[in-house]
Design a protein around this motif. Structure first.
Motif, short mmCIF file in Angstrom:
data_model
loop_
_atom_site.label_atom_id
_atom_site.label_comp_id
_atom_site.label_asym_id
_atom_site.label_seq_id
_atom_site.Cartn_x
_atom_site.Cartn_y
_atom_site.Cartn_z
N UNK A 100 12.25 23.06 -32.57
CA UNK A 100 11.91 21.88 -31.79
C UNK A 100 12.71 20.66 -32.19
N UNK A 101 12.86 20.44 -33.49
CA UNK A 101 13.63 19.28 -33.96
C UNK A 101 15.11 19.42 -33.63
N UNK A 102 15.65 20.61 -33.85
CA UNK A 102 17.06 20.84 -33.54
C UNK A 102 17.32 20.62 -32.06
N UNK A 103 16.40 21.12 -31.21
CA UNK A 103 16.54 20.94 -29.77
C UNK A 103 16.47 19.47 -29.38
N UNK A 127 22.00 20.04 -40.86
CA UNK A 127 21.19 20.26 -42.07
C UNK A 127 19.95 21.07 -41.75
N UNK A 128 19.33 20.80 -40.61
CA UNK A 128 18.13 21.55 -40.21
C UNK A 128 18.48 22.99 -39.87
N UNK A 129 19.61 23.20 -39.24
CA UNK A 129 20.04 24.57 -38.92
C UNK A 129 20.25 25.38 -40.20
N UNK A 130 20.81 24.74 -41.22
CA UNK A 130 21.04 25.41 -42.50
C UNK A 130 19.72 25.79 -43.16
N UNK A 131 18.76 24.87 -43.14
CA UNK A 131 17.46 25.17 -43.74
C UNK A 131 16.73 26.27 -42.96
N UNK A 132 16.84 26.24 -41.66
CA UNK A 132 16.14 27.24 -40.85
C UNK A 132 16.58 28.66 -41.20
#
Length: 450
Positions: A100-103, A127-132
């Motif tokens: 949701x945040x990435x989108x 950064x969020x994609x890496x954590x996901x």
């Protein structure tokens, strides 16, 4: 502060919050200027969230015929303000939350490619994609440290408590005192041994102290507004009068239902300024809750946490007996202290002898025995006497002591897992956010100044 709670609240639209330091500005014909956040606009009205006090926000519905000028924040500023906290923090999120945040960040980048905030949004998205990717394989981040699935399950109480406390602080900072108190209720019920509990108790006491005068002012204003409403109803024509009475009755019925639901769930009723019953219910609940919190052994809780930290250090240094002595103090001061309960399990496990399991070893086959010579036969000189016809006994089966491999942990229901606990916190935030909708029910006129 953990930013996980920011996502939960922003996902709900931050009901009742006036985000950031900038605000929409509305100049009225009366000369009054209203600073706040425009949340709804129709052909005839604007709905604006304004800050009443440090712990309370209010909504004002303003007719466009009363407005001289509206100064709005630029579209990209408003959009970025809603996603500015979508970035990694000390705690990881659920995969769906990451998505949701990435989108949302990608949507901002696409819609406002020339905005000065695009680079910030791109960095946060990466950064969020890496954590996901790490979360997708079962890892979890808590207080800045990545944990395996097994370790995260051990820390369930601490993780759930920390996330809920973060939601409590965020709700209070955004002006949602009732949401903050309901978060505290959830924390106390579901994570009673979390190390954040003493701080949560202190914050709840501060919120109650600010809520009481705010509710008293709201009740006084309600009585003034209600008197005006009754005069308006009396002066209205038959058709308008019927419509006004029906609208008021619907508003009160919804407020009554909210009070009943809060009572059944043992939570706080919504701060609905258009309902005398809601405000009165809050005022009636404050004294008993303040007295209960005052009686909690917060000082002992804090002391227990301090001693638990010392016990952990001793145990890590292999001073098991010293750690055991400290542990007794920990649990005497605060029996529910989760840090102490974890230490108790670790110390007990360190004193257990390794388990053994018998392992069968294949028997060594007996050597072949030559047949006995017939009676009367004369052995050859220098020959070796024939062995007995009775075979040698075979070696018995022996056992070897080996360490038993650790047993697989018993599968637990979803709600007892860390993802389950975090999901519950999300559900809680949704329920708390719903309470703010009752602010839409108040009479559509300006509230008198105190």
């Amino acid at each position: 502060m953990l930013k996980g709670s920011r996502f939960l609240l922003l996902l709900l639209g931050l009901s009742g919050a006036v985000a950031g330091t900038r605000a929409d500005s509305i100049a009225l014909k009366t000369g009054e200027r209203i600073e706040g956040r425009i949340t709804v606009e129709t052909d005839t009205e604007l709905t604006v969230v304004v800050r009443v006090s440090a712990g309370i926000n209010d909504e004002r519905v303003i007719r466009k015929t009363e407005i001289v000028k509206v100064d709005r924040i630029a579209a990209d500023e408003t959009a970025f303000r809603a996603i500015m906290d979508f970035q990694p923090g000390k705690a990881s999120f659920q995969p769906a939350q990451y998505s949701g945040m990435i989108g949302a960040l990608q949507g901002f980048i696409t819609q406002f490619p020339e905005s000065i905030h695009v680079k910030t949004a791109q960095t946060a998205r990466t950064a969020l994609e890496t954590e996901k990717k790490r979360v997708d394989v079962g890892e979890l981040k808590f207080e800045g440290q990545w944990l395996s699935r097994a370790e995260a399950q051990k820390q369930r109480t601490q993780i759930g408590g920390t996330l809920t406390f973060a939601a409590m602080k965020k709700a209070n900072a955004s002006g949602d005192a009732i949401g903050a108190l309901n978060s505290f209720t959830y924390l106390e019920k579901n994570f009673p041994g979390a190390k954040v509990l003493p701080d949560a108790v202190a914050l709840a006491q501060q919120i109650l102290a600010a809520l009481k005068p705010a509710a008293e002012r709201a009740l006084a204003n309600y009585k003034i507004n209600n008197a005006e409403r009754e005069r308006g109803v009396a002066a209205a024509g038959p058709a308008d009068k019927a419509e006004m009475l029906a609208a008021f009755q619907r508003e009160q019925a919804k407020a009554d239902a909210a009070i009943a639901a809060a009572t059944a769930a043992k939570t706080w009723p919504p701060f609905a300024i258009g309902s005398e019953k809601c405000i009165s219910a809050i005022l009636a609940k404050i004294p008993a809750e303040a007295k209960r919190l005052e009686a909690l052994p917060v000082a002992d809780m804090r002391a227990s946490i301090t001693v638990a930290d010392k016990a952990r250090i001793e145990f890590a240094s292999n001073n098991v007996e010293t750690a055991s002595d400290l542990l007794q103090q920990v649990l005497k001061l605060w029996p529910a202290n989760d840090l102490g309960l974890q230490m108790k399990a670790q110390i007990a496990a360190s004193k257990l002898p390794p388990k053994t399991v018998p392992v069968a070893v294949a028997a060594t086959p007996a050597a072949a025995t030559p047949s006995a010579k017939p009676a009367g036969a004369t052995p050859k000189p220098g020959g070796t006497p024939a062995p007995s016809a009775q075979p040698e006994p075979s070696p018995a089966t022996v056992t070897a002591t080996t360490a038993t491999p650790p047993a697989e942990p018993e599968a637990k229901p979803f709600f007892m897992t860390v993802p389950g606990a975090i999901t519950i916190v999300v559900a809680l935030a949704v329920l708390l956010g719903g309470a703010n909708l009752f602010n839409h029910l108040r009479a559509r006129r300006e509230e008198p100044e105190d």
